[in-house]
Design a protein around this motif. Structure first.
Motif, PDB file in Angstrom:
ATOM      1  N   UNK A 154      37.158  45.990  52.739  1.00 50.35           N
ATOM      2  CA  UNK A 154      38.476  45.380  52.951  1.00 50.35           C
ATOM      3  C   UNK A 154      39.384  46.018  51.908  1.00 50.35           C
ATOM      4  N   UNK A 155      39.724  47.263  52.185  1.00 47.15           N
ATOM      5  CA  UNK A 155      40.337  48.137  51.186  1.00 47.15           C
ATOM      6  C   UNK A 155      41.783  47.732  50.944  1.00 47.15           C
ATOM      7  N   UNK A 156      42.110  47.431  49.712  1.00 47.91           N
ATOM      8  CA  UNK A 156      43.478  47.076  49.350  1.00 47.91           C
ATOM      9  C   UNK A 156      43.951  47.931  48.182  1.00 47.91           C
ATOM     10  N   UNK A 157      45.238  47.809  47.893  1.00 49.64           N
ATOM     11  CA  UNK A 157      45.813  48.513  46.750  1.00 49.64           C
ATOM     12  C   UNK A 157      46.006  47.594  45.547  1.00 49.64           C
ATOM     13  N   UNK A 158      45.612  46.336  45.680  1.00 48.74           N
ATOM     14  CA  UNK A 158      45.785  45.404  44.561  1.00 48.74           C
ATOM     15  C   UNK A 158      44.920  45.822  43.377  1.00 48.74           C
ATOM     16  N   UNK A 159      45.386  45.452  42.197  1.00 47.19           N
ATOM     17  CA  UNK A 159      44.544  45.591  41.013  1.00 47.19           C
ATOM     18  C   UNK A 159      43.298  44.734  41.196  1.00 47.19           C
ATOM     19  N   UNK A 160      42.135  45.256  40.806  1.00 44.39           N
ATOM     20  CA  UNK A 160      40.921  44.438  40.904  1.00 44.39           C
ATOM     21  C   UNK A 160      41.024  43.187  40.039  1.00 44.39           C
ATOM     22  N   UNK A 161      40.228  42.195  40.367  1.00 45.86           N
ATOM     23  CA  UNK A 161      40.083  41.039  39.485  1.00 45.86           C
ATOM     24  C   UNK A 161      39.434  41.496  38.174  1.00 45.86           C
ATOM     25  N   UNK A 162      39.597  40.724  37.122  1.00 45.29           N
ATOM     26  CA  UNK A 162      38.941  41.097  35.860  1.00 45.29           C
ATOM     27  C   UNK A 162      37.427  41.088  36.017  1.00 45.29           C
ATOM     28  N   UNK A 201      34.335  43.487  44.506  1.00 46.73           N
ATOM     29  CA  UNK A 201      33.156  42.908  45.141  1.00 46.73           C
ATOM     30  C   UNK A 201      33.335  41.395  45.158  1.00 46.73           C
ATOM     31  N   UNK A 202      32.968  40.765  46.265  1.00 50.68           N
ATOM     32  CA  UNK A 202      33.146  39.324  46.422  1.00 50.68           C
ATOM     33  C   UNK A 202      34.075  39.041  47.588  1.00 50.68           C
ATOM     34  N   UNK A 203      34.173  37.756  47.944  1.00 52.71           N
ATOM     35  CA  UNK A 203      34.911  37.397  49.164  1.00 52.71           C
ATOM     36  C   UNK A 203      36.412  37.285  48.946  1.00 52.71           C
ATOM     37  N   UNK A 204      36.842  36.917  47.735  1.00 49.84           N
ATOM     38  CA  UNK A 204      38.262  36.650  47.527  1.00 49.84           C
ATOM     39  C   UNK A 204      38.928  37.775  46.753  1.00 49.84           C
ATOM     40  N   UNK A 205      38.621  38.980  47.147  1.00 46.35           N
ATOM     41  CA  UNK A 205      39.225  40.161  46.533  1.00 46.35           C
ATOM     42  C   UNK A 205      39.171  41.295  47.530  1.00 46.35           C
ATOM     43  N   UNK A 206      40.095  42.218  47.415  1.00 49.56           N
ATOM     44  CA  UNK A 206      39.927  43.462  48.136  1.00 49.56           C
ATOM     45  C   UNK A 206      38.624  44.114  47.719  1.00 49.56           C
ATOM     46  N   UNK A 207      38.007  44.822  48.641  1.00 52.13           N
ATOM     47  CA  UNK A 207      36.685  45.409  48.380  1.00 52.13           C
ATOM     48  C   UNK A 207      36.633  46.865  48.874  1.00 52.13           C
ATOM     49  N   UNK A 208      35.456  47.399  48.775  1.00 51.20           N
ATOM     50  CA  UNK A 208      35.202  48.745  49.284  1.00 51.20           C
ATOM     51  C   UNK A 208      35.544  48.837  50.772  1.00 51.20           C
ATOM     52  N   UNK A 235      32.530  41.230  39.719  1.00 48.58           N
ATOM     53  CA  UNK A 235      32.389  42.682  39.714  1.00 48.58           C
ATOM     54  C   UNK A 235      33.585  43.260  40.457  1.00 48.58           C
ATOM     55  N   UNK A 236      34.239  44.251  39.902  1.00 52.00           N
ATOM     56  CA  UNK A 236      35.466  44.770  40.526  1.00 52.00           C
ATOM     57  C   UNK A 236      35.273  45.165  41.987  1.00 52.00           C
TER      58      UNK A 236
END
Lengths: 331, 331, 331, 331
Positions: A135-143, A126-133, A123-124
């Motif tokens: 841990x806010x990042x500017x990266x493109x979300x995972x698919x 959401x999850x541990x190995x992605x920027x999140x709501x 889920x965009x």
């Protein structure tokens, strides 16, 4: 159900109001539930009232409310937050008062619903190995990826190559907070979305009662889950879950606790993860001191040698850790 | 009130429904409020309904509900959690709908009540430099200490030697979440207990509206506060706070924002503190992109040169950070 | 240089071995330095030896060793870690012994080198708003972007529209640890890569001496920097930096400290950010107790009213926070 | 030693330079070691040089250098930081070059030295449930307590009531960083003080080689340890540890990895604990992609169902987490 035999010696049965006697059997079907809840608190209308010792057969929905039927159904389109992780309840427990602990023995869980019943997803944000709501990042979300999974009473058919054992647990289990109403996605000292793989059939969870009647909520069955629920989603599935409840009167616990055949575990939920672990270990020490005769620093130093840590999740708005000890070290 | 002149050019006045016009004056006295609230959500009964542009003169209580009258009154005896940090409200804003932003201009704050009005305290297992409920330790708690402080409209009489300027701000300001009801001790994306020293007279705070009528809550006036509110308590005092509210229709913001004469600031609240800071900076970048024509990576790199960070608190259940930029860098 | 006048009343001049007297002038050109250092420890060969009170004019390189000459030069191709952030030194201070504090008065900083001298960049998996080496994610990295920036002695020409004041500071300042040798990218209790905007001309930094001779390292001049250095990179530039050093004998400090005309500040560096802030505030309290006659809990509660927090960086392997108080509150 | 049979099928034996052949046997006694090391880096003098496939029988000292002989010996008086956790080595591995991985098979560990050999302790401001050097608080420290413990080859005699199995592991295992020299108390991407209970006899650890010859350091034997090493100290003891080493040429790994009979594990070390867990899981995914044919998002989602997390410590300057998967799920 050999794994349930130990329960006769559990805290639940030794100290509970029902003294090990089994009471009435209730059902809580989807129809009876009618409106599922996405916030856990004192403001919703009870669906059922049961006595200590009673059993309840509950039809839980999966965390997506059953809306992800195919791998083409995207969670970001089918689910609008905060309406994720539907809960059954509140179930009123007769005689429960603030300061008691509610014991919930999960007797049995079986999958239900049409195949493929199980759902995992990326889920965009959401999850541990992605920027999140948070841990806010500017990266493109995972698919966004949906994985529908066949689940039967023995096996989770992850892929052609990998079959995992069906080892279900309840992800979200709570009594109501005193005045707050907390998202069903969040764990805290009331229980909530702990996602702890140990919380499955054959174990007993103890929850602090903070309002009259306890107001039990339950949901979020997982067919299996790894430590940490790293991608944010387990194999979510609808279940028929049978529980038996009891009250341990005047056992005032601050955080949820769990008992299994061979260990006891205290559970903490917060961020960062070290603080969740600190809470869990401190509660475990307090338990060893209060009920097993340990001196606190002896317990502290001994857990440094034999304590066991289980990571529930580190993906929810708060993270959950269980700290446990084998019963054989509690003479 | 020279500091208020800039407001005519604020987002509030340029984009608000009232278009800068001042409406009716309302009061919200202790008597009108009657029952104060300790949880912020959609389940409480409104006390007042106002129109965009209206002003409200509000009598706030201090965070201890006025129960700490002398230095012998211990918070641990006078206050039972979760009944700390009483809130006025909910105030309904006519026409407010989910997706709007509520603008709250704090026009004025004056201390009220008997002297010594101000209260600071060390509360067991609360504050940044002690083990706490979440950073769970086995250390003995710090001593419980109460400090009553004379507060007048210019000065906080901290001690014989140290006088601090009376520089008040509102610690807790919120619209209601959609379905959750959140402790008034906790900040989050609805606002809540942000404890941000900038949120004082002369500034405008923008809050996301998530329920019809917005349901504005306000409380927790501080006579002054350092960055981080390190011991956990500011100089808490009852206040008469005058606000003017307006609606920015269809300005959908995810987290609270603040505007002052010379800077704008986005506000994030979570744990750990780096995540609160990440949220604040990402929201500020999104604001610069949406409203000031910046390309996102240009904004990101430029804030690395001129961004300003204000630590609200790092003692509440969630921590609050504001990330700002001077308006002169937003041509 | 009016901002330097206060230094005659500084701890450096009141308590230093040189008693405010200025000694010899030294230079440390790029040629004299020859080999720059990327690790800060006791194993490298001294380049200079100076006496307390002496001044040194130092040619620092930028954090990229000058290799990013155009916007087409990618850091990921021109720099191989750990060879980033070159340091001048070690400079031996005559008479310095473990347990002393080294005072470093930054008298002056001017940019040097060919235009555009300044360099900012987005570096893959580095910075606060991206997954990183430590906050490990599966997201695609942000694009690698280089921004060359004109820098003169008054102005940082960020863009056609935005000019920022030239407000330089030293990003990395250290004495050697006792036996470890620490990457010049990392701050810790020896100083290191603190990236604190206050550490500029007119201020005095005090560093713990842990080896005979102190072994001073210096580098990483920034033409300006926002709080937190959010994208991971300031406006990096080569500088000519003039410092004056002195020894405060037997002033044993655990973490770096900073003194400016109107405030004092203690500095902490670790993760998560709340722990860096805890360190800084605890050190500030200890300082107030030891040197200004405060009782510790009075200091703690008072800083909750008037403490000031500066976020250095939250992008390095450890994060840096300064906690300060105005001198006027230290009667 | 049935647990060693699987090693013939390990990565070490399948891909190592020695191709499973055992070479010479070396010893590294206390006398040969002479000077133990408290920092892990490229600046110390080698004590031994061995070839891939060789075995080494190493006499390790306990983390207190054997100075805590009775329960009256206080660590705070007998040990001055940074001189804790003595390391044997550096051992040069012939042919090792940056970009290789060093395989260390721990074949055997036995306790040595006079009884009571084992030492546990509460050390002021050290451990998870106390304010520390980094989680800086103003609370009084916990009492300093030493616990001497009988340890033999089967049992840790914790108390009259509790006997724990002797289940030893190596707490600190490293190759040298490229230019830094890192405290033996700290884990990082070079290995270091990971305190991972899995790193015992019968397992193989893979370490990144970053300098010619690898420079292997080893020490910190634990007779047993709970997850997280919560009080900060395991049952520390001197040991005779037998290892066999090999080189996997051109296997460039960024963080340490571990292989056991039935699982593989990637290891991350940083703060906060969620970031250590993120590192471990990302490295495990990268391993599954590179060596087992998984697509990265399939691996990510599957680990959400069957990943296993082991908490090494959350008390050192950095925390350590292992993320593993059963080999049977890696068809």
């Amino acid at each position: 159900m050999g794994y349930n035999n130990w329960v006769s010696q559990s805290i639940m049965n030794r100290r509970g109001s029902a003294a090990g006697k089994t009471g009435k059997m209730h059902t809580l079907t989807e129809e009876q539930q009618a409106e599922f809840h996405f916030t856990i608190g004192p403001y919703s209308k009870p669906v059922l009232s049961v006595a200590p010792g009673d059993r309840i057969v509950i039809d839980t929905r999966d965390a997506f409310s059953g809306r992800i039927k195919t791998e083409a159904d995207k969670p970001s389109e089918k689910i609008r937050l905060p309406f994720a992780n539907p809960q059954n309840g509140p179930i009123m427990i007769e005689g429960a008062e603030p300061g008691d602990a509610l014991a919930v023995h999960i007797e049995d869980m079986v999958p239900r619903g049409e195949q493929p019943r199980g759902t995992c997803a990326l889920i965009p944000e959401f999850g541990a190995l992605t920027g999140t709501y948070y841990t806010a990042t500017l990266n493109q979300p995972l698919p966004e990826i949906v994985r529908k999974v066949l689940v039967d009473e023995t096996t989770v058919h992850w892929s052609d190559k990998v079959k995992l054992p069906y080892k279900p647990h309840i992800g979200t289990l709570s009594c109501s907070p005193e005045i707050d109403s907390i998202s069903s996605l969040t764990p805290d000292n009331h229980g909530g979305n702990m996602d702890l793989p140990d919380m499955g059939p054959g174990t007993v969870t103890y929850l602090p009662v903070r309002v009259p009647g306890a107001r039990l909520f339950i949901g979020d069955a997982h067919a299996c889950q790894g430590d940490g629920e790293v991608c944010g989603v387990a194999v979510e599935h609808a279940s028929t879950t049978t529980i038996r409840v009891d009250l341990v009167k005047r056992w005032t616990i601050e955080w949820p606790r769990l008992e299994a055949e061979d260990f006891i575990m205290a559970i903490g939920s917060t961020r960062p993860l070290e603080d969740a672990t600190r809470i869990a270990y401190r509660e475990l020490i307090r338990w060893m001191v209060a009920d097993y005769g340990y001196e606190q620093f002896d317990a502290y130093m001994m857990l440094s040698q034999c304590g066991r840590v289980r990571l529930g999740n580190f993906v929810d708005p708060k993270y959950t850790v269980g700290a446990g000890i084998l019963k054989k070290y509690l003479p």
